[in-house]
Structure formats: C-alpha cells, structure tokens
Design a protein around this motif. Sequence first.
Motif, PDB file in Angstrom:
ATOM      1  N   PRO A 188       0.837  -1.207   0.000  1.00  0.00           N
ATOM      2  CA  PRO A 188       0.000   0.000   0.000  1.00  0.00           C
ATOM      3  C   PRO A 188       0.871   1.256   0.000  1.00  0.00           C
ATOM      4  CG  PRO A 188       0.063  -0.959   2.193  1.00  0.00           C
ATOM      5  CD  PRO A 188       0.754  -1.929   1.286  1.00  0.00           C
ATOM      6  N   ARG A 189       0.439   2.256  -0.711  1.00  0.00           N
ATOM      7  CA  ARG A 189       1.235   3.481  -0.793  1.00  0.00           C
ATOM      8  C   ARG A 189       1.086   4.335   0.468  1.00  0.00           C
ATOM      9  NH1 ARG A 189      -1.276   8.181  -1.802  1.00  0.00           N
ATOM     10  NH2 ARG A 189      -3.460   8.200  -2.439  1.00  0.00           N
ATOM     11  N   ASP A 190       0.061   4.070   1.243  1.00  0.00           N
ATOM     12  CA  ASP A 190      -0.199   4.862   2.443  1.00  0.00           C
ATOM     13  C   ASP A 190      -1.283   4.138   3.244  1.00  0.00           C
ATOM     14  OD1 ASP A 190      -0.204   6.817   4.323  1.00  0.00           O
ATOM     15  OD2 ASP A 190      -0.961   8.420   3.023  1.00  0.00           O
ATOM     16  N   PHE A 191      -1.696   4.727   4.360  1.00  0.00           N
ATOM     17  CA  PHE A 191      -2.775   4.158   5.168  1.00  0.00           C
ATOM     18  C   PHE A 191      -3.839   5.215   5.410  1.00  0.00           C
ATOM     19  CE2 PHE A 191       0.298   0.910   5.945  1.00  0.00           C
ATOM     20  CZ  PHE A 191      -0.444  -0.242   6.167  1.00  0.00           C
ATOM     21  N   LEU A 192      -5.067   4.757   5.482  1.00  0.00           N
ATOM     22  CA  LEU A 192      -6.188   5.605   5.836  1.00  0.00           C
ATOM     23  C   LEU A 192      -6.487   5.374   7.319  1.00  0.00           C
ATOM     24  CD1 LEU A 192      -8.478   7.537   4.908  1.00  0.00           C
ATOM     25  CD2 LEU A 192      -9.868   5.504   4.478  1.00  0.00           C
ATOM     26  N   GLY A 271      -5.638   2.923  -3.261  1.00  0.00           N
ATOM     27  CA  GLY A 271      -4.507   2.017  -3.104  1.00  0.00           C
ATOM     28  C   GLY A 271      -3.867   2.068  -1.728  1.00  0.00           C
ATOM     29  N   ARG A 272      -4.652   2.335  -0.704  1.00  0.00           N
ATOM     30  CA  ARG A 272      -4.130   2.429   0.647  1.00  0.00           C
ATOM     31  C   ARG A 272      -4.612   1.280   1.517  1.00  0.00           C
ATOM     32  NH1 ARG A 272      -5.716   8.475   2.415  1.00  0.00           N
ATOM     33  NH2 ARG A 272      -7.584   7.939   1.219  1.00  0.00           N
ATOM     34  N   GLY A 273      -3.941   1.096   2.657  1.00  0.00           N
ATOM     35  CA  GLY A 273      -4.417   0.201   3.678  1.00  0.00           C
ATOM     36  C   GLY A 273      -5.296   0.965   4.659  1.00  0.00           C
ATOM     37  N   ILE A 274      -5.828   0.255   5.651  1.00  0.00           N
ATOM     38  CA  ILE A 274      -6.687   0.871   6.671  1.00  0.00           C
ATOM     39  C   ILE A 274      -6.034   0.680   8.029  1.00  0.00           C
ATOM     40  CG2 ILE A 274      -8.948   0.800   7.791  1.00  0.00           C
ATOM     41  CD1 ILE A 274     -10.132  -0.144   5.160  1.00  0.00           C
ATOM     42  N   ALA A 275      -5.975   1.741   8.813  1.00  0.00           N
ATOM     43  CA  ALA A 275      -5.403   1.699  10.159  1.00  0.00           C
ATOM     44  C   ALA A 275      -6.510   1.903  11.178  1.00  0.00           C
ATOM     45  CB  ALA A 275      -4.334   2.781  10.319  1.00  0.00           C
ATOM     46  N   LEU A 276      -6.643   0.948  12.111  1.00  0.00           N
ATOM     47  CA  LEU A 276      -7.648   1.015  13.166  1.00  0.00           C
ATOM     48  C   LEU A 276      -6.978   0.920  14.531  1.00  0.00           C
ATOM     49  CD1 LEU A 276     -10.350  -1.429  11.732  1.00  0.00           C
ATOM     50  CD2 LEU A 276     -10.456   1.066  11.737  1.00  0.00           C
ATOM     51  N   GLU A 277      -7.690   1.354  15.555  1.00  0.00           N
ATOM     52  CA  GLU A 277      -7.205   1.215  16.922  1.00  0.00           C
ATOM     53  C   GLU A 277      -7.533  -0.170  17.461  1.00  0.00           C
ATOM     54  OE1 GLU A 277      -7.846   5.305  19.177  1.00  0.00           O
ATOM     55  OE2 GLU A 277      -9.578   4.793  17.944  1.00  0.00           O
ATOM     56  N   PRO A 318      -5.241  -4.277   3.055  1.00  0.00           N
ATOM     57  CA  PRO A 318      -4.648  -4.634   4.355  1.00  0.00           C
ATOM     58  C   PRO A 318      -5.192  -3.766   5.482  1.00  0.00           C
ATOM     59  CG  PRO A 318      -3.073  -3.393   3.053  1.00  0.00           C
ATOM     60  CD  PRO A 318      -4.249  -3.653   2.157  1.00  0.00           C
ATOM     61  N   VAL A 319      -5.344  -4.377   6.655  1.00  0.00           N
ATOM     62  CA  VAL A 319      -5.823  -3.674   7.847  1.00  0.00           C
ATOM     63  C   VAL A 319      -4.798  -3.854   8.952  1.00  0.00           C
ATOM     64  CG1 VAL A 319      -7.655  -3.499   9.568  1.00  0.00           C
ATOM     65  CG2 VAL A 319      -8.229  -4.041   7.206  1.00  0.00           C
ATOM     66  N   VAL A 320      -4.360  -2.757   9.545  1.00  0.00           N
ATOM     67  CA  VAL A 320      -3.387  -2.792  10.635  1.00  0.00           C
ATOM     68  C   VAL A 320      -4.024  -2.200  11.878  1.00  0.00           C
ATOM     69  CG1 VAL A 320      -1.185  -1.881  11.468  1.00  0.00           C
ATOM     70  CG2 VAL A 320      -1.382  -2.697   9.123  1.00  0.00           C
ATOM     71  N   TYR A 321      -3.872  -2.905  13.007  1.00  0.00           N
ATOM     72  CA  TYR A 321      -4.385  -2.424  14.290  1.00  0.00           C
ATOM     73  C   TYR A 321      -3.226  -1.876  15.111  1.00  0.00           C
ATOM     74  CZ  TYR A 321      -8.741  -4.842  13.243  1.00  0.00           C
ATOM     75  OH  TYR A 321      -9.915  -5.248  12.669  1.00  0.00           O
ATOM     76  N   LEU A 374       4.547   0.679  11.805  1.00  0.00           N
ATOM     77  CA  LEU A 374       4.458  -0.766  12.036  1.00  0.00           C
ATOM     78  C   LEU A 374       4.588  -1.544  10.728  1.00  0.00           C
ATOM     79  CD1 LEU A 374       1.586  -0.762  14.656  1.00  0.00           C
ATOM     80  CD2 LEU A 374       3.928  -1.491  15.058  1.00  0.00           C
ATOM     81  N   TRP A 375       4.019  -1.016   9.664  1.00  0.00           N
ATOM     82  CA  TRP A 375       4.107  -1.711   8.371  1.00  0.00           C
ATOM     83  C   TRP A 375       5.546  -1.753   7.868  1.00  0.00           C
ATOM     84  CZ3 TRP A 375       0.462  -4.548   6.057  1.00  0.00           C
ATOM     85  CH2 TRP A 375       0.671  -4.948   4.744  1.00  0.00           C
ATOM     86  N   ARG A 376       6.267  -0.662   8.057  1.00  0.00           N
ATOM     87  CA  ARG A 376       7.666  -0.640   7.637  1.00  0.00           C
ATOM     88  C   ARG A 376       8.505  -1.627   8.435  1.00  0.00           C
ATOM     89  NH1 ARG A 376       6.913   5.041   7.479  1.00  0.00           N
ATOM     90  NH2 ARG A 376       7.863   5.213   9.554  1.00  0.00           N
ATOM     91  N   ARG A 377       8.162  -1.791   9.712  1.00  0.00           N
ATOM     92  CA  ARG A 377       8.909  -2.715  10.562  1.00  0.00           C
ATOM     93  C   ARG A 377       8.472  -4.164  10.370  1.00  0.00           C
ATOM     94  NH1 ARG A 377       8.497  -1.681  16.364  1.00  0.00           N
ATOM     95  NH2 ARG A 377       6.604  -0.479  16.060  1.00  0.00           N
ATOM     96  N   GLY A 378       7.379  -4.347   9.633  1.00  0.00           N
ATOM     97  CA  GLY A 378       6.871  -5.706   9.406  1.00  0.00           C
ATOM     98  C   GLY A 378       5.783  -6.039  10.397  1.00  0.00           C
TER      99      GLY A 378
END
Length: 412
Positions: A188-192, A271-277, A318-321, A374-378
Amino acid sequence: MKLVVQIRLLPTPVQAAALEATLRACNEAATWVSGVAFDRDVRRNFALRKHTYGEIRARWGLGAQAAQHVIKRTCDAYATLAANLKAGNLGRPGSRRYRKATDKPIVFRSRGAQPYDDRMLSWQTAERRVSVWTLSGRLKDVAFIASPEQLAILALYRKGESDLVARDGMWFLNATCEVPEAELHTTPRDFLGVDLGIVNIASTSDGEIMAGREINRARTRERTLRTKLQKKNTPSARRRLKKRRRKEARRAKDINHKIAKHVVAEAERTGRGIALEELTGIRDRVRLRKPQRATHSSWSFAQLGQFIAYKARRVGVPVVYVDPAYTSRTCAECGHIDRANRVSQAWFACRSCGFVDHADRNGSRNIRARAEELWRRGAQSTAPDPPPTPEGGTGRKRSATASGARCASPSL
C-alpha cells in the motif's frame, strides 16, 4: 472466507406450524441431551451419541441427520462454555456467576436456531424456493425472498450448513457461503487512519467526519421510551416493547455497514491500507460516571471494526491495528504529548507548536502514522497483548513504540 447470507422465508400458515413444531422438538431434545451430558460428564460428540441417539429418535421422532445435529450442537455449546470459563469471561472460579454457569446443565431456548445440512435442506435458488425437512415430512416449495446480490452469492458460493431461525414471527435461513478472497495488496502506498468514537462514529485521516449525533439522539429516545414502558408494565406497554425490540440494534447495524463500505471503498480506490485502533477490552479499562455508562456500553465500535475488517478482506485491502495510547493527546505535526492539548471534545490545540485541528482528525492522523511505522517494521499477523490495567483506574498506557499490530486478515 466464510460469509453468512440471511434470507427470509415466506411459509404458508401450515408450513409455519410444521417449522414451529420441528424447532421446538429439536430444542427440547437438545435440552435433554444437555442434561445427559452434564450428569454423565460426557461432552464428546461420538461418546455422547452412544447414550442419546436412540432415545432422541424414539421420543421426539427426529430424523437421523436432525438427531446428529442436536447432539453436535449440544457438544458445541459445552465447548463454548469451557472456552468462556477458561478465558475468564464468566468470572473467577467460585464466583456467583461462575457457579451459575457450571452448576447446572445448559438449557436451549424453545425457538433456538437449528442447523440444517444438504440432506435436510435443498435450494432452488433461481425459483426462490427451498425444500425443508420437518417432523411432518418434507416441505417443498417454501418461498423465500433475497436481494439480487444475495442470490448471486448463494448460487456461486453456498457451502455447508444453514441455520433455521425464528424471530418475531418471521422465519429466516442463515446460509454459510465460502466467498473467495481477493489477493492481499502487500504494497500500500499509504494508510487511511480511522478514529472511532461516540460523538463522531468514525473520523478519517482525510478529514472526513461521520457524526454520530443522530444515532446517539435516537438511542436516547429509545432508552427513554423503554424506561417509560417498562415502568407502566401494562399489556399495551408490553406489546409496544416487544414491537420495538432490537430496533436500535438494527439501526446501528445499518449505519455501521454504510460507514464500513464507504471507508473500504475509499481505501481500495486510492490504493491504501486501513489503520484502526486496537480497542479490545476498552470497557474494562475505562472508568465512567454513571450517566455516561449507558451511552458507552451501547457504542457498537466493535461491530463497526468487524465490518471494516471483513469488507477489506474481501477486496484485499490490508488492515493494521495499532495501540490507541495517547492518540488523542499527541500532536500529529510535532509529536508533542500533553493532556492539555485536548482543549475540548471537538478541538485539539498543541501547547508546543500551536497546531490546531479537529480532535478526531488529529487522532486519526496519529493512527495512520503508527500504522505506517508498524508496516515498515513488518506488522505481525497476531493481535497485540492487551495493555496492563492501570492501578486505581488511571495511569499511563503503553507507548506507541511498544505496541504490536494485528494485520491483513481479520477473522469474521
């Protein structure tokens, strides 16, 4: 990915009576099987079948498949109870709630859902008809209604069991479908960033704010009306209460579906991922005044998060918490953390650099920044450990750099 498609049956009065009798017989048999399992301490499917299968068929007249489903359903109920006990969801061992759950056998509601497999239920999707097994024999040509999208999913992906459900005088079939997942977008180029809240249900890092005032006002009206009707307690009041039951939940579910669909569509388009708490256990961590408890407890943030997760999973987003600690107090421009930065519920003003923004938008930008890090760190595919409960109800949470992440494929 498993999805459940709910369709509504339109049985005739004779067909509805047969379905009602079948559902009651299955649940009575399940309650009896539960008693046998409790008395003999037998919770395994095949072991329990030796003690109950013949009696079920003789006493209630259930077919072979229905009898096996009743036994399996009972075993599943005890497995769920054991998991809840192990997780501490029913209190500590020896507590009143724990004893209440373990000192007697499980009882099934007379109109509880009953699973049907392909030997007991056949679909004619194009004709919008089903054939259902009952105690009165096979009911053929039971009509149902569904949207075009539901019909397409049923025709292409239905697989496994379906549950027969009776609710408020209506009949439903919940059909399990195995829907293929889109390939996960790993670059993803960025996160929402999405900040979930009570006043504003969802605020994105793009500056879009989905206000919750309308639904909160409706919840307050419903709660006030329920209180008045419960106090009156007349036959008319009880009829009105029954008619309005689950109305608030249906409204909230509809709004959550719309918000989740919009958020996922925007992330997919750009073209972004989603960031949630990661908000697991928030009700245990947060202490509130009594007037705030009802509003906070009726907040359906978990449902909204689940809707966003499964809709994103279907399209490969992708979804990152991330850890929510201090997202509302951190300046998205300079990173300064100060409780005084949060001027009010709506506004954020940094005491260090003077940056001013809507508080929820500022929080969503912090969520986006943490997801990118977090995505950059894996990012890991498992949920982070819940933060320790602060002593006395106050104190510091974990910092953002100490948090983990749950990514990519949230379960339904």
